[in-house]
Write an enzyme that holds these catalytic residues in place. Structure first.
Site, PDB file in Angstrom:
ATOM      1  N   SER A  60       0.804  -1.225   0.000  1.00 58.37           N
ATOM      2  CA  SER A  60       0.000   0.000   0.000  1.00 58.37           C
ATOM      3  C   SER A  60       0.835   1.273   0.000  1.00 58.37           C
ATOM      4  O   SER A  60       0.398   2.312  -0.500  1.00 58.37           O
ATOM      5  CB  SER A  60      -0.952   0.014   1.201  1.00 58.37           C
ATOM      6  N   ASP A 114      -0.400   5.942  11.284  1.00 62.02           N
ATOM      7  CA  ASP A 114      -0.417   4.564  11.795  1.00 62.02           C
ATOM      8  C   ASP A 114       0.967   3.943  11.876  1.00 62.02           C
ATOM      9  O   ASP A 114       1.083   2.738  12.060  1.00 62.02           O
ATOM     10  CB  ASP A 114      -1.332   3.683  10.929  1.00 62.02           C
ATOM     11  N   HIS A 151       2.015   4.142   6.951  1.00 58.70           N
ATOM     12  CA  HIS A 151       1.714   4.906   5.742  1.00 58.70           C
ATOM     13  C   HIS A 151       2.246   6.335   5.885  1.00 58.70           C
ATOM     14  O   HIS A 151       1.803   7.073   6.763  1.00 58.70           O
ATOM     15  CB  HIS A 151       0.216   4.892   5.464  1.00 58.70           C
TER      16      HIS A 151
END
Length: 219
Positions: free
Chosen positions: A15, A193, A196
Site C-alpha cells: 500500500s 499509523d 503509511h
C-alpha cells in the site's frame, strides 16, 4: 546514472507503493492520479518535470495489503508482462504487521526465514527480466527501537541489504532515512499509523531514491 532514456521504471510493493494508484495499471498522464498519491507519484512528477529529456515511463504496480508472498504470485502478470527496464521493489511492512495484529493466525505473518526466501525469489525473478533492480528496504515510522515490530522491520532491512550486496544491486535504506527524521518530530507527524507516510515522509523517500539512481535534485 541508473536510468536511461526511454526506460520503463516499474515500482512493485504494497500500500505504501500503491497509494490509490490507477487500475489495472498505474500509469498514464491522461488518467486521474495514475500513480496514486504516494512516493511513486512524486518520483514520476520529478522525472517528468526535471528530466523530461529522459522520457521515463513510470509504472506503479503496488497493491495494498500485499506481502512478499503476493508479489511472487503476481510477478508474471504485474511485472514480467509490463516489460520494465528498471524494477524497484519495496515490501515487508505487511509481512511483519500480520505477525502482530493477527496473533491468533500464525500463518498470516511472515517469519524472518520465509521473508528471506521470498525476497530472494522476488529478486531472482526480477533479474530474469532486467539487471537493473532496486531494493528499497521496508520501514516503520517509530522511534522506539525496542518495539518488537520495529525490530522485525530492521531485520527485514538487513536481509534486503545483504541480498542487494550479494547481487550487486542498488539498495536504498529507507528505514535509516525515516529514522533520521524522527530526531526532530514525533512519529505521528510523519504517519497516522506508523506505516503509511505523510507527504513529508514521502519526500524523504523520494530524495533517497533520486540520489540512489544518480540523479541531481538540484538540476
Amino acid at each position: 546514472m541508473l536510468l536511461k532514456e526511454n526506460d520503463r521504471l516499474l515500482f512493485y510493493g504494497d500500500s505504501v507503493t500503491d497509494a490509490d494508484r490507477n487500475r489495472p495499471c498505474g500509469e498514464g498522464i491522461n488518467q486521474h492520479n495514475p500513480w496514486g498519491y504516494g512516493y511513486v507519484s512524486k518520483i514520476g512528477g520529478f522525472l517528468g518535470g526535471i528530466y523530461p529529456e529522459l522520457n521515463i515511463r513510470v509504472i506503479n504496480m503496488g497493491v495494498s495489503g500485499d506481502q512478499t508472498r503476493h508479489l511472487i504470485n503476481r510477478f508474471d502478470t504485474d511485472v514480467r508482462d509490463m516489460k520494465p527496464d528498471v524494477i524497484s521493489v519495496m515490501i515487508g511492512a505487511n509481512d511483519a504487521w500480520r505477525c502482530f495484529d493477527e496473533p491468533d493466525d500464525p500463518t498470516s505473518g511472515v517469519s524472518l526465514e520465509e521473508y528471506e526466501r521470498n525476497m530472494r525469489t522476488i529478486v531472482e525473478k526480477s533479474l530474469s527480466v532486467t539487471d537493473r533492480v532496486i531494493i528499497m528496504s521496508p520501514f516503520m515510522i517509530e522511534c522506539n527501537t525496542n518495539d518488537e515490530m520495529v525490530k522485525m522491520i530492521y531485520a527485514f532491512r538487513d536481509i534486503c541489504r545483504r541480498i542487494a550486496e550479494e547481487k550487486d544491486l542498488t539498495f536504498i535504506d529507507t528505514m535509516a532515512g525515516i529514522q533520521e527524521m524522527l530526531k526532530f518530530h514525533h512519529p505521528y507527524y510523519y504517519s497516522w499509523d506508523r506505516i503509511h507516510p505523510s507527504n513529508m515522509a514521502q519526500f524523504k523517500i523520494v530524495s533517497m531514491f533520486i540520489k540512489a539512481v544518480g540523479l541531481d535534485m538540484n538540476k
